[in-house]
Motif scaffolding. Structure first.
Motif, PDB file in Angstrom:
ATOM      1  N   VAL A 140      68.551  68.061   6.410  1.00  0.00           N
ATOM      2  CA  VAL A 140      69.871  68.129   6.637  1.00  0.00           C
ATOM      3  C   VAL A 140      70.784  69.409   6.018  1.00  0.00           C
ATOM      4  O   VAL A 140      70.039  69.636   3.964  1.00  0.00           O
ATOM      5  CB  VAL A 140      69.866  66.862   6.016  1.00  0.00           C
ATOM      6  CG1 VAL A 140      69.682  66.143   5.158  1.00  0.00           C
ATOM      7  CG2 VAL A 140      71.634  66.897   6.099  1.00  0.00           C
ATOM      8  N   ASP A 141      71.031  69.710   5.686  1.00  0.00           N
ATOM      9  CA  ASP A 141      72.122  71.136   5.512  1.00  0.00           C
ATOM     10  C   ASP A 141      73.594  70.060   4.477  1.00  0.00           C
ATOM     11  O   ASP A 141      74.382  69.938   5.165  1.00  0.00           O
ATOM     12  CB  ASP A 141      72.757  71.880   5.945  1.00  0.00           C
ATOM     13  CG  ASP A 141      73.070  72.891   5.051  1.00  0.00           C
ATOM     14  OD1 ASP A 141      73.493  72.868   4.064  1.00  0.00           O
ATOM     15  OD2 ASP A 141      73.829  74.296   5.178  1.00  0.00           O
ATOM     16  N   PRO A 142      73.004  70.161   3.017  1.00  0.00           N
ATOM     17  CA  PRO A 142      74.405  69.738   2.187  1.00  0.00           C
ATOM     18  C   PRO A 142      75.604  70.172   2.401  1.00  0.00           C
ATOM     19  O   PRO A 142      76.600  70.107   1.853  1.00  0.00           O
ATOM     20  CB  PRO A 142      74.011  68.924   0.538  1.00  0.00           C
ATOM     21  CG  PRO A 142      72.919  70.062   0.994  1.00  0.00           C
ATOM     22  CD  PRO A 142      71.683  69.911   2.362  1.00  0.00           C
ATOM     23  N   GLY A 143      75.345  70.933   2.631  1.00  0.00           N
ATOM     24  CA  GLY A 143      76.986  72.531   2.603  1.00  0.00           C
ATOM     25  C   GLY A 143      77.322  72.365   3.530  1.00  0.00           C
ATOM     26  O   GLY A 143      78.317  73.182   3.690  1.00  0.00           O
ATOM     27  N   GLY A 144      77.376  71.659   4.545  1.00  0.00           N
ATOM     28  CA  GLY A 144      78.219  71.558   6.407  1.00  0.00           C
ATOM     29  C   GLY A 144      78.905  71.014   5.961  1.00  0.00           C
ATOM     30  O   GLY A 144      79.882  69.993   6.310  1.00  0.00           O
ATOM     31  N   GLY A 145      78.676  70.259   4.920  1.00  0.00           N
ATOM     32  CA  GLY A 145      80.864  69.182   3.987  1.00  0.00           C
ATOM     33  C   GLY A 145      79.818  67.650   3.806  1.00  0.00           C
ATOM     34  O   GLY A 145      79.662  67.326   4.557  1.00  0.00           O
ATOM     35  N   PRO A 146      80.716  67.017   2.924  1.00  0.00           N
ATOM     36  CA  PRO A 146      80.844  65.569   3.303  1.00  0.00           C
ATOM     37  C   PRO A 146      80.872  64.769   3.983  1.00  0.00           C
ATOM     38  O   PRO A 146      80.321  63.599   4.518  1.00  0.00           O
ATOM     39  CB  PRO A 146      81.659  65.015   1.993  1.00  0.00           C
ATOM     40  CG  PRO A 146      82.076  66.156   1.009  1.00  0.00           C
ATOM     41  CD  PRO A 146      82.225  67.485   2.489  1.00  0.00           C
ATOM     42  N   GLU A 147      82.074  64.962   5.328  1.00  0.00           N
ATOM     43  CA  GLU A 147      82.362  64.485   6.715  1.00  0.00           C
ATOM     44  C   GLU A 147      80.937  64.069   7.156  1.00  0.00           C
ATOM     45  O   GLU A 147      80.752  63.750   8.228  1.00  0.00           O
ATOM     46  CB  GLU A 147      84.043  64.382   6.894  1.00  0.00           C
ATOM     47  CG  GLU A 147      83.899  63.847   7.966  1.00  0.00           C
ATOM     48  CD  GLU A 147      85.497  64.125   8.086  1.00  0.00           C
ATOM     49  OE1 GLU A 147      85.945  63.994   9.322  1.00  0.00           O
ATOM     50  OE2 GLU A 147      85.801  64.876   8.139  1.00  0.00           O
ATOM     51  N   LEU A 148      80.567  66.210   8.022  1.00  0.00           N
ATOM     52  CA  LEU A 148      79.725  66.256   8.434  1.00  0.00           C
ATOM     53  C   LEU A 148      77.680  65.577   8.369  1.00  0.00           C
ATOM     54  O   LEU A 148      77.376  65.159   8.842  1.00  0.00           O
ATOM     55  CB  LEU A 148      79.922  67.637   9.039  1.00  0.00           C
ATOM     56  CG  LEU A 148      78.344  67.998   9.852  1.00  0.00           C
ATOM     57  CD1 LEU A 148      78.694  67.518  10.697  1.00  0.00           C
ATOM     58  CD2 LEU A 148      78.793  69.529   9.649  1.00  0.00           C
TER      59      LEU A 148
ATOM     60  N   ARG B 147      78.542  61.601   8.718  1.00  0.00           N
ATOM     61  CA  ARG B 147      78.220  61.372  10.607  1.00  0.00           C
ATOM     62  C   ARG B 147      76.439  61.448  10.239  1.00  0.00           C
ATOM     63  O   ARG B 147      75.559  61.031  11.223  1.00  0.00           O
ATOM     64  CB  ARG B 147      78.626  62.344  11.172  1.00  0.00           C
ATOM     65  CG  ARG B 147      80.207  61.882  11.083  1.00  0.00           C
ATOM     66  CD  ARG B 147      80.430  61.064  11.900  1.00  0.00           C
ATOM     67  NE  ARG B 147      82.769  60.667  10.989  1.00  0.00           N
ATOM     68  CZ  ARG B 147      83.009  59.781  10.331  1.00  0.00           C
ATOM     69  NH1 ARG B 147      81.863  59.087   9.199  1.00  0.00           N
ATOM     70  NH2 ARG B 147      83.880  59.819  10.348  1.00  0.00           N
ATOM     71  N   ARG B 148      75.784  62.587  10.397  1.00  0.00           N
ATOM     72  CA  ARG B 148      74.581  63.107  10.583  1.00  0.00           C
ATOM     73  C   ARG B 148      73.594  62.147   9.371  1.00  0.00           C
ATOM     74  O   ARG B 148      72.865  61.542  10.272  1.00  0.00           O
ATOM     75  CB  ARG B 148      74.496  64.154   9.820  1.00  0.00           C
ATOM     76  CG  ARG B 148      75.001  65.652  11.127  1.00  0.00           C
ATOM     77  CD  ARG B 148      74.713  66.735  10.132  1.00  0.00           C
ATOM     78  NE  ARG B 148      74.925  68.492  11.216  1.00  0.00           N
ATOM     79  CZ  ARG B 148      74.537  68.890  10.473  1.00  0.00           C
ATOM     80  NH1 ARG B 148      74.167  69.280   9.379  1.00  0.00           N
ATOM     81  NH2 ARG B 148      74.943  69.905  11.627  1.00  0.00           N
ATOM     82  N   THR B 149      74.154  61.669   8.977  1.00  0.00           N
ATOM     83  CA  THR B 149      73.392  59.875   7.994  1.00  0.00           C
ATOM     84  C   THR B 149      73.610  59.196   8.857  1.00  0.00           C
ATOM     85  O   THR B 149      72.448  58.091   8.821  1.00  0.00           O
ATOM     86  CB  THR B 149      73.366  60.676   6.230  1.00  0.00           C
ATOM     87  OG1 THR B 149      73.685  61.484   5.521  1.00  0.00           O
ATOM     88  CG2 THR B 149      73.248  58.947   5.546  1.00  0.00           C
ATOM     89  N   GLU B 150      74.218  58.967   9.831  1.00  0.00           N
ATOM     90  CA  GLU B 150      74.931  57.599   9.830  1.00  0.00           C
ATOM     91  C   GLU B 150      73.801  57.993  10.833  1.00  0.00           C
ATOM     92  O   GLU B 150      73.113  56.173  11.602  1.00  0.00           O
ATOM     93  CB  GLU B 150      76.566  57.484  10.625  1.00  0.00           C
ATOM     94  CG  GLU B 150      77.017  56.084  11.126  1.00  0.00           C
ATOM     95  CD  GLU B 150      78.046  56.761  11.329  1.00  0.00           C
ATOM     96  OE1 GLU B 150      78.787  54.988  12.074  1.00  0.00           O
ATOM     97  OE2 GLU B 150      78.737  57.182  10.852  1.00  0.00           O
TER      98      GLU B 150
END
Length: 498
Positions: A83-91, A94-97
């Motif tokens: 997972v790329d943390p640079g995509g922004g907190p909201e994205l 959602r990916r973590t969820e």
């Protein structure tokens, strides 16, 4: 059925004292050390409560420590979620969820920069919005020294890898090994799931065409070439994280000294050829991919590198590789030849000409969705005997650098922004086959004069970072064609071309 983990560990047994992995600082792990660290990491994870089927969010830069932890996680029965943390907190949220991780692994500096405090404030001032890793309700692993912001109970990768008696894992080719997020809006992220078996089949297919062995050295940060090197007993060396060959061709040439194999995107190869910096004579094969590999570039490369075999690789995250063509084959053919399907890969055409592919290297499917038996590539093709020839794109896919961008995933979300009446993304090609992403906007009647700036500011929190446009332009209307008055992307692309 083959098993990636077992193949790597068996190679380690066979090639024990030989160099396996070398990082950008010149630090080297032998095969014996690699095996010991991987198995020890797996055992210590289990001792810390890690159970089979657990997913681990993985945000550690490519390097020997990252390879050890990833393989150790799989050996413990877990799945690595890149997972790329640079995509922004909201994205990221959602990916973590969707992934549902029980553990997270990140570098200490990432924990520190994402936790509330001065480093996070500094990152925000520089336009970097990071999710708060330390707040994730999971068990934590840190790579690097403890820093403020790192959870107190975070396990150190160095401690995990300390030698300990550990069992050799049983073969389990059906185990989910890797999850890779590919594309999708914030509301609908999309992730590909590969098993130990599908990854092994992918690496074995690549190895049938790449002459890898104990006498070879692969210099790359790409796992698709580095892992086959480990299976073959070759020496895998890594450039510094984030190194861009086009930015410093001389540094690339220095890193390749003694290397026999590497991977380049066409744009990087073009800049290297323009620079005139000679690549070392040790090179035997250069793999090219992630964007169209065109005959004019290959002709230049053959002149500059007459003793190097140039291989154009076609594939995608769902199934890699599909086909490989040599420079000579592509130049002689004239069209966009992809080559013959590699052993085990099956290719056929749908009624509309879309290329459909399948094989043992096909991923299990998309996370949360039914398994795949075949992958629709989105590419239009024809079969020239047993060779695949690309003829176009069905889904208006844009190829930029190493990323496939599907405009249809993002345009509805952009069009829903305040002041936007319509939004269309197109790829405007350059002379070497790469594409710039241009976002064309039609303003609503109540749109602000600075619509382009407002949209640009909103995009990082709305779409993948890899899909952010290189240019945003505002047009009074979009060109349309046909009875249904659909947007004519070809006309728009021509209109926006330099």
């Amino acid at each position: 059925m083959a098993d990636l983990l077992i193949e790597v560990l068996q190679a380690a047994r066979e090639h024990g004292p030989r160099p396996a992995l070398t990082d950008a600082r010149g630090r080297t792990l032998t095969y014996a050390e690699l095996s010991t660290k991987v198995l020890s990491t797996a055992q210590r994870l289990r001792d810390n409560g890690f159970t089979p089927g657990t997913r681990m969010l993985f945000s550690i830069r490519p390097g020997p420590d990252a390879i050890v932890l990833a393989l150790g996680t799989v050996a413990a029965g877990g799945t690595v979620v890149f997972v790329d943390p640079g995509g922004g907190p909201e994205l990221f949220a959602r990916r973590t969820e969707l992934a549902g991780p029980g553990w997270a692994a990140a570098e200490s500096v990432l924990y520190a920069a994402s936790a509330p405090g001065p480093l996070r404030a500094l990152a925000r001032r520089r336009g970097v919005l990071l999710p708060d890793y330390s707040a994730l309700p999971v068990r934590h692993i840190r790579s690097g020294p403890w820093l403020p912001g790192v959870p107190r109970r975070a396990v150190s990768t160095r401690n995990l890898a300390k030698p300990i008696d550990a069992p050799f894992p049983e073969p389990n080719p059906d185990q989910d090994a890797v999850i890779v997020f590919t594309s999708g809006t914030t509301a609908a992220p999309k992730a590909v799931v590969h098993t130990r078996g599908s990854l092994a089949a992918a690496l074995d297919a690549l190895a049938t065409r790449c002459a890898l062995g104990p006498d070879t050295r692969v210099h790359t940060d790409q796992m698709m070439l580095g892992l086959p090197a480990l299976v073959a007993g070759a020496h895998w060396s890594m450039p510094p994280y984030g190194f861009a060959p086009a930015a410093d061709p001389a540094a690339l040439a220095a890193g390749l000294d003694g290397a026999t194999h590497t991977f380049l995107v066409p744009a990087d190869l073009a800049v290297i050829l323009d620079s005139g910096v000679p690549l070392p004579g040790s090179l035997r094969q250069v793999l090219l991919g992630s964007a169209p590999v065109l005959p004019p570039l290959l002709e230049r490369a053959k002149t500059a590198l007459p003793d190097v075999e140039l291989l154009a690789v076609y594939g995608m995250t769902e199934i890699l590789p599909v086909a490989i063509a040599t420079a000579e084959e592509k130049i002689a053919h004239g069209g966009d030849l992809l080559g013959r399907p590699l052993p085990g890969v099956r290719a056929r055409l749908a009624e509309d000409g879309e290329l459909l592919v399948s094989g043992p290297n096909l991923c299990r499917g998309y996370l949360g969705q039914p398994p795949l038996t075949e992958h629709a590539t989105g590419d239009l093709a024809r079969l020239d005997g047993d060779r695949i020839v690309l003829t176009g794109r069905k889904k208006d896919m844009i190829l930029r650098g190493k990323t496939n961008v599907y405009p249809g995933l993002y345009e509805p979300a952009i069009a829903a922004l305040p002041g936007v009446a319509a939004a269309v993304m197109v790829g405007v090609p350059d002379e070497i086959g790469d594409e710039r992403i241009v976002l064309a906007l039609v303003p609503a009647p109540d749109a602000a004069p600075d619509l382009a700036d407002r949209v640009r500011a909103a995009l990082p929190g709305l779409i993948d970072a890899s899909a952010l446009p290189d240019e945003i332009t505002v047009l009074p209307e979009l060109p349309v064609a046909g009875r249904n008055r659909k947007v004519d992307r070809s006309m728009l692309r021509a209109k926006l071309a330099p």
